[in-house]
Design a protein around this motif. Structure first.
Motif, short mmCIF file in Angstrom:
data_model
loop_
_atom_site.label_atom_id
_atom_site.label_comp_id
_atom_site.label_asym_id
_atom_site.label_seq_id
_atom_site.Cartn_x
_atom_site.Cartn_y
_atom_site.Cartn_z
N UNK A 4 -7.45 4.12 7.98
CA UNK A 4 -7.89 2.93 7.20
C UNK A 4 -9.76 3.05 6.88
N UNK A 5 -10.41 3.35 8.05
CA UNK A 5 -11.72 3.35 7.98
C UNK A 5 -12.25 4.23 6.86
N UNK A 6 -11.37 5.57 7.07
CA UNK A 6 -11.78 6.71 5.96
C UNK A 6 -11.32 6.14 4.44
N UNK A 7 -10.21 5.55 4.43
CA UNK A 7 -9.89 4.99 3.09
C UNK A 7 -10.85 4.21 2.52
N UNK A 8 -11.38 3.29 3.42
CA UNK A 8 -12.38 2.10 2.92
C UNK A 8 -13.60 2.95 2.59
N UNK A 9 -14.24 3.96 3.45
CA UNK A 9 -15.43 4.50 3.13
C UNK A 9 -15.09 5.28 1.65
N UNK A 10 -14.07 5.96 1.56
CA UNK A 10 -13.86 6.69 0.28
C UNK A 10 -13.90 5.60 -0.88
N UNK A 11 -13.21 4.64 -0.60
CA UNK A 11 -13.27 3.61 -1.64
C UNK A 11 -14.60 3.21 -2.02
N UNK A 12 -15.37 2.75 -1.28
CA UNK A 12 -16.77 2.46 -1.53
C UNK A 12 -17.63 3.37 -2.11
N UNK A 24 -6.46 3.78 -3.77
CA UNK A 24 -6.95 3.44 -2.40
C UNK A 24 -6.91 1.78 -2.17
N UNK A 25 -7.12 1.13 -3.20
CA UNK A 25 -7.09 -0.26 -2.92
C UNK A 25 -5.74 -0.79 -2.32
N UNK A 26 -4.73 -0.20 -2.96
CA UNK A 26 -3.32 -0.45 -2.60
C UNK A 26 -3.13 0.19 -0.94
N UNK A 49 -3.60 -3.37 5.60
CA UNK A 49 -4.23 -4.66 6.13
C UNK A 49 -2.71 -5.65 6.49
N UNK A 50 -1.93 -5.43 5.44
CA UNK A 50 -0.74 -6.21 5.50
C UNK A 50 0.38 -5.90 6.66
N UNK A 51 0.34 -4.37 6.98
CA UNK A 51 0.92 -3.99 8.19
C UNK A 51 0.37 -4.50 9.46
N UNK A 52 -1.10 -4.75 9.50
CA UNK A 52 -1.57 -5.20 10.78
C UNK A 52 -1.31 -6.42 11.04
N UNK A 91 -11.12 7.49 -16.23
CA UNK A 91 -9.75 6.97 -15.91
C UNK A 91 -9.16 7.70 -14.69
N UNK A 92 -9.29 8.78 -14.31
CA UNK A 92 -8.91 9.33 -13.11
C UNK A 92 -9.32 8.86 -11.71
N UNK A 93 -10.82 8.40 -11.70
CA UNK A 93 -11.39 7.82 -10.71
C UNK A 93 -10.94 6.26 -10.61
N UNK A 94 -10.62 5.74 -11.89
CA UNK A 94 -10.14 4.37 -11.54
C UNK A 94 -8.78 4.33 -11.00
N UNK A 95 -7.84 5.43 -11.24
CA UNK A 95 -6.42 5.42 -10.82
C UNK A 95 -6.54 5.79 -9.26
N UNK A 96 -7.49 6.61 -8.75
CA UNK A 96 -7.75 6.91 -7.53
C UNK A 96 -8.26 5.43 -6.69
N UNK A 97 -9.02 4.83 -7.45
CA UNK A 97 -9.55 3.62 -6.71
C UNK A 97 -8.33 2.53 -6.53
#
Length: 187
Positions: A116-124, A165-167, A173-176, A156-162
């Motif tokens: 999760x932290x890696x995903x948050x870092x990548x998203x930022x 990642x947000x999902x 977060x929902x699982x926790x 558009x590619x970066x927006x799709x990845x964003x």
């Protein structure tokens, strides 16, 4: 493929406007081309020399200027090879290596929290990159159609990845929260 992506990029820029290596470096930097292809500063002259040896570029008049100031022009063959390679790259859907997928394939090596932290870092990082690319795009003013399409597709590619990642971060977060609710119910 007749040209590597780096060769086609350099040749395409010379076809767009005859120029010398320093001019190419400026265009590559201004348009953020290194975001989507591997062209190092030191490789520009290597690529130009290679394309010239293959007969795809030429210098119409032998200048007295240093080699770095020679204005290169495309040959007719250079235009033909660039067009064929361009068509192939656009028309053919090819898989491309994605290091993220290698990391995700090895999730068993991480804890849920690390992932999760890696995903948050990548998203930022991705959000910062999107902002930088949008700023570069707007700073350019009017762009050639090709450059505009590169910016559009990349964003558009970066927006799709964003969005992905947000999902993923939200699902995590929902699982926790569900786990915490179950623990409280059991207590």
């Amino acid at each position: 493929m007749e040209l590597t992506p780096a060769e086609l990029t350099v040749l395409g820029l010379v076809i767009e406007r005859p120029q010398h290596g320093y001019d190419l470096e400026q265009v590559i930097e201004q348009r953020g081309i290194r975001q989507w292809t591997d062209i190092g500063f030191s490789s520009i002259y290597y690529l130009l020399a290679k394309l010239e040896r293959r007969g795809l570029l030429h210098v119409p008049e032998a200048p007295a200027a240093p080699r770095s100031r020679r204005v290169l022009h495309p040959t007719d063959e250079g235009r033909r090879v660039a067009a064929r390679t361009t068509l192939a790259l656009i028309a053919e859907a090819r898989p491309h290596p994605q290091p993220l997928l290698v990391g995700v394939a090895n999730l068993s090596l991480l804890t849920h929290r690390q992932y999760e932290q890696a995903l948050r870092t990548r998203l930022a990082q991705l959000e910062a990159r999107i902002a930088a690319i949008r700023a570069a795009q707007h700073a350019q003013g009017p762009l050639p159609d090709a450059a505009g399409e590169v910016f559009s597709y990349s964003l558009k590619l970066m927006d799709a990845e964003r969005q992905w990642l947000a999902t993923r971060v939200q699902v995590s977060r929902d699982q926790q929260e569900r786990r915490q609710d179950r623990l409280q119910e059991d207590a």
